[in-house]
Motif scaffolding. Structure first.
Motif, PDB file in Angstrom:
ATOM      1  N   VAL A 138       6.497   1.634   0.381  1.00 22.14           N
ATOM      2  CA  VAL A 138       6.021   2.341   1.572  1.00 22.14           C
ATOM      3  C   VAL A 138       6.055   3.828   1.283  1.00 22.14           C
ATOM      4  CG1 VAL A 138       6.906   0.532   3.108  1.00 22.14           C
ATOM      5  CG2 VAL A 138       8.290   2.568   2.671  1.00 22.14           C
ATOM      6  N   GLU A 139       5.358   4.577   2.113  1.00 17.84           N
ATOM      7  CA  GLU A 139       5.357   6.016   1.960  1.00 17.84           C
ATOM      8  C   GLU A 139       6.697   6.586   2.424  1.00 17.84           C
ATOM      9  OE1 GLU A 139       0.612   6.812   2.900  1.00 17.84           O
ATOM     10  OE2 GLU A 139       1.991   6.432   4.557  1.00 17.84           O
ATOM     11  N   SER A 178       7.832   7.710   6.382  1.00 16.41           N
ATOM     12  CA  SER A 178       6.918   6.776   7.050  1.00 16.41           C
ATOM     13  C   SER A 178       7.614   6.205   8.276  1.00 16.41           C
ATOM     14  CB  SER A 178       6.525   5.647   6.103  1.00 16.41           C
ATOM     15  OG  SER A 178       7.654   4.887   5.742  1.00 16.41           O
ATOM     16  N   HIS A 179       6.902   5.379   8.997  1.00 13.20           N
ATOM     17  CA  HIS A 179       7.459   4.765  10.202  1.00 13.20           C
ATOM     18  C   HIS A 179       8.616   3.851   9.815  1.00 13.20           C
ATOM     19  CE1 HIS A 179       7.816   2.718  14.005  1.00 13.20           C
ATOM     20  NE2 HIS A 179       6.946   3.552  14.528  1.00 13.20           N
ATOM     21  N   ARG A 207      10.416   3.297  -1.868  1.00 10.67           N
ATOM     22  CA  ARG A 207       9.827   4.440  -1.195  1.00 10.67           C
ATOM     23  C   ARG A 207       9.163   5.381  -2.190  1.00 10.67           C
ATOM     24  NH1 ARG A 207      11.990   4.252   4.082  1.00 10.67           N
ATOM     25  NH2 ARG A 207      13.397   2.475   4.152  1.00 10.67           N
ATOM     26  N   THR A 266      -0.931   4.938   4.900  1.00  9.79           N
ATOM     27  CA  THR A 266      -1.669   5.409   6.062  1.00  9.79           C
ATOM     28  C   THR A 266      -2.654   6.462   5.534  1.00  9.79           C
ATOM     29  OG1 THR A 266       0.243   6.847   6.441  1.00  9.79           O
ATOM     30  CG2 THR A 266       0.069   4.887   7.806  1.00  9.79           C
ATOM     31  N   GLN A 309      -1.768  10.315   7.406  1.00 13.44           N
ATOM     32  CA  GLN A 309      -0.447   9.835   7.011  1.00 13.44           C
ATOM     33  C   GLN A 309       0.543   9.950   8.167  1.00 13.44           C
ATOM     34  OE1 GLN A 309       2.873  10.994   6.086  1.00 13.44           O
ATOM     35  NE2 GLN A 309       3.337   9.007   5.172  1.00 13.44           N
ATOM     36  N   TYR A 327      12.613   9.728   9.598  1.00 18.61           N
ATOM     37  CA  TYR A 327      11.545   8.936   8.984  1.00 18.61           C
ATOM     38  C   TYR A 327      11.666   8.859   7.476  1.00 18.61           C
ATOM     39  CZ  TYR A 327       9.539   9.334  13.602  1.00 18.61           C
ATOM     40  OH  TYR A 327       9.340   9.258  14.954  1.00 18.61           O
ATOM     41  N   THR A 328      12.798   9.291   6.955  1.00 18.19           N
ATOM     42  CA  THR A 328      12.923   9.325   5.506  1.00 18.19           C
ATOM     43  C   THR A 328      14.362   9.062   5.095  1.00 18.19           C
ATOM     44  OG1 THR A 328      12.854  10.831   3.604  1.00 18.19           O
ATOM     45  CG2 THR A 328      12.986  11.853   5.762  1.00 18.19           C
TER      46      THR A 328
END
Lengths: 460, 460
Positions: free
Chosen positions: A196-197, A200-201, A217, A241, A245, A425-426
């Motif tokens: 995932v980024e 991100s969410h 990540r 996304t 993003q 978010y990180t």
């Protein structure tokens, strides 16, 4: 477990009229709440009928019913007794109290709920239900209601440049279920990890992890996800996304798009394109979906949550043909398919142009709100720097270096402002920032929120 | 991959007017379908604008958009070219053809779809949407919409004698999703096996198996599941249809109910009570749910599928407090919760008494249909013996000994009659029988179906 009754009349006829159902219901209740203790021998049906002043048949039928259900035991010769070994709940747990309301709720991800087109949706519900072929009231197609899949293929082709026919589209209970289905399908196909980024969410990563995938990540920079970092991981699937993003608001660069697809082809992998709010772009037409660049390697997913309302739980996947059947089978084994009626209503809204009309209205609304927020910030908190493209329902605002964004969030929360720190978010250190959702607040309220933020943070 | 065009005007303006979106859309389409081959160098924006007779800005904007999306590549000095390495789908797979229609479809499990109260449901949709508090348009409570959980706790207490408060009720996408959530929650809690009745619905066993549980089968006799056989298995959970066994139609005997609960307490196990059609009892009030005999050991599940329509995908679980939170968390991680609008409509139908009214109507309707089927069978096929109590939407009919029920099914299917053999519902040898659903057919059509069955089977 009170036993404060002296006659069966008092026990069984507090509210009940002389109907059989009354006696039966009250008897059941009395056994359950312990007023009639386990093992208690009940009067004969004739005797109880006399005491209650009801027909004997009423009591016989009630006894019979409750014997059938297991509350009473009837033994020839020893009459009717209350079952010995049952566990009755004393009372039911109370509902949890509602969560506290914020004075200014700037959490990202919610559209303006009061802009939901109730009248149009109501009309779409009504028309589509009255027109629904009777057989469509049976068990649904687990892939989704065919007329909706046709409308979605058309809409996504027209508005998001997605290349798909109706048979590639699978309707899901929101984008969330789409991710859940994909996660499990990938795991069943031998995937152990998914990227995932970063940031991100957090919700998406949690869902994927809950389905047994290890979440890796990959950092995001100004051009989107860093594909070269992705290539170093033991991983064959990534959630991105691309159009906007989340949360940083950057657009995946064309070169990165191609690099990502090349990576996917090289590892026999998959790109999941979460197109969560791409319809909301304010400065120019939204960047088309990357799905069409390689429909064999990209899963496109979207939902009505950011355009209409999260409460609808209507989402979709556009799937490569290699995955489509296993995802549909997973969906069938999960819940047999999404409910038909909301799908039919949504198909109606799409075909009647109501969805496009609504988007034109909300795009204007959100642009105005975004502009109001950014002007207020520029004026009142000039050291804060908004980043990302003019799109979506939120903006990331960089705070001055060495600010602790979590403590800013904490201080604001004491004033009733819900403004989430980027750190939420990180998992890696990042620059300090707040992620501000503006879609749900009017320009006036956004300006007032900014004033209160400034007042709160300048007061020691 | 046809390239039968000679001018850009012909390529790009077949349908498009001079608007920018037209040029952009047609260019994208031309790249996708191969009319503009990978690597093709496009004219300069000025040149193409001249050729098309549009403003230069239109072409510049279209190029820019498609570069952003990855269809074109712009290099300083060498102009704009079509991206080299893309995979475009030639065409989309066709939708599968619709399944053939039966002349007489007697498969069990479907209510009379044309008895669905469209007008009342439509009204409930409308009223509940217009009254919905605006915040309820946001993300739902994963446990279910609170007003519906309150109505369901009340309804199930009143009609099914279930002992539960709203916090024990979890709303699901049909009973199927309830089973899926339970299956995975049990597996995560260490269960490896789950027992089902033999015979039983093949769908349920398939779902449980797909979630990683080994399915064990326990025979059913005239008093329901044979609890003594269950005790010999390495198993701590069982799925039962206590009020009306599917498909045999017997009621679980009170003694067996208590034995089953004793077994559950002894193995620290769980009874899943699938109350799939209990509201339809024709000769007497339905036997109350066994859940209330021990709410700490019984999960009660139901849905609107047999009362209203399967297309609604509305179901519920009533859960022991030990399981409730983990099931709700599983639901949250799966799809964040069931859509709010159909839940609000259903709550409205329950609170307005519309559900009870509908049940009274359909109970009468199905009783008439059941009577018509049984009379016709008694008259025309007297060697066939219906079994089970007067309830539900189907009846099991024993065929004469030594009949091969699958070959009967096969012969009837050639005449357009869908009548499933009991063998479909079991892995062990059983007596020959057909499982006949009668709810969807009028008395006249049921009589005609029986005549055609008799004609088919007596003709060699």
């Amino acid at each position: 477990m009170a036993t404060n009754w002296t006659t069966y009349r008092e026990l069984l006829l507090p509210t009940a009229p002389g109907r059989r159902r009354g006696v039966e219901t009250e008897l059941r209740r009395a056994v359950r709440d312990g007023r009639l203790a386990p093992g208690t021998r009940l009067p004969s049906s004739r005797d109880l009928a006399d005491q209650l002043g009801v027909a004997r048949g009423t009591v016989t039928a009630a006894y019979e019913q409750l014997v059938g259900e297991g509350y009473l035991v009837a033994k020839r010769g020893s009459g009717t007794t209350v079952t010995a070994a049952c566990t009755w709940p004393d009372s039911f747990p109370a509902e949890p109290p509602p969560t506290p309301r914020w004075r200014y709720d700037l959490r990202p991800g919610l559209p303006a709920l009061n802009a939901f087109p109730r009248e149009e949706w109501s009309q779409a519900q009504k028309s589509s239900l009255l027109d629904l072929p009777v057989d469509d009231l049976g068990y649904p197609d687990p892939a989704g209601y065919a007329p909706l899949r046709r409308e979605l293929a058309d809409y996504l082709g027209r508005v998001r440049a997605v290349a798909a026919g109706p048979s590639q589209v699978v309707v899901t209970n929101g984008a969330a279920e789409g991710l859940s289905l994909l996660g499990r399908t990938l795991r069943d196909a031998g995937h152990r990890t998914v990227a995932v980024e970063e940031p991100s969410h957090f919700g998406a990563a949690g869902m994927l992890a809950s389905h047994g995938l290890e979440v890796l990540r990959v950092p995001v920079d100004d051009n989107g996800i860093q594909v070269d970092r992705l290539s170093t991981l033991d991983c064959r699937a990534v959630l991105v996304t691309a159009a906007h993003q989340f949360p940083l608001g950057v657009v995946l660069h064309p070169t990165r798009r191609h690099a990502l697809l090349e990576w996917a082809r090289g590892v026999d992998g998959l790109v999941i394109e979460d197109d969560y709010d791409a319809e909301h772009r304010y400065d120019r037409p939204a960047t088309g979906a990357m799905q069409a660049l390689d429909p064999t390697r990209v899963v496109h997913q979207g939902s009505t949550s950011k355009v209409l309302a999260p409460a609808l739980r209507l989402g979709w996947l556009v799937l490569p043909s290699t995955l489509r059947d296993s995802v549909v089978e997973r969906k069938r084994l999960d819940d047999l398919g999404t409910g038909t009626l909301p799908q039919a209503a949504f198909a109606h809204l799409l075909s009647s142009g109501g969805y496009d009309r609504h988007l034109r209205r909300t795009r204007h609304l959100y642009r105005t709100r975004r502009d109001a927020l950014l002007s207020a910030l520029a004026e009142t908190l000039p050291a804060w720097h908004p980043i990302g493209v003019a799109a979506g329902l939120h903006v990331v605002v960089r705070l001055p270096p060495h600010t602790d964004d979590r403590s800013v969030q904490e201080r604001l929360s004491h004033q009733g402002i819900n403004a989430l720190a980027l750190s939420n978010y990180t998992t890696a250190p990042t620059f300090p920032a707040l992620v501000l959702g503006y879609a749900a607040l009017t320009p006036d309220r956004l300006r007032a929120a900014v004033r209160l933020m400034a007042d709160t943070l300048t007061t020691p």
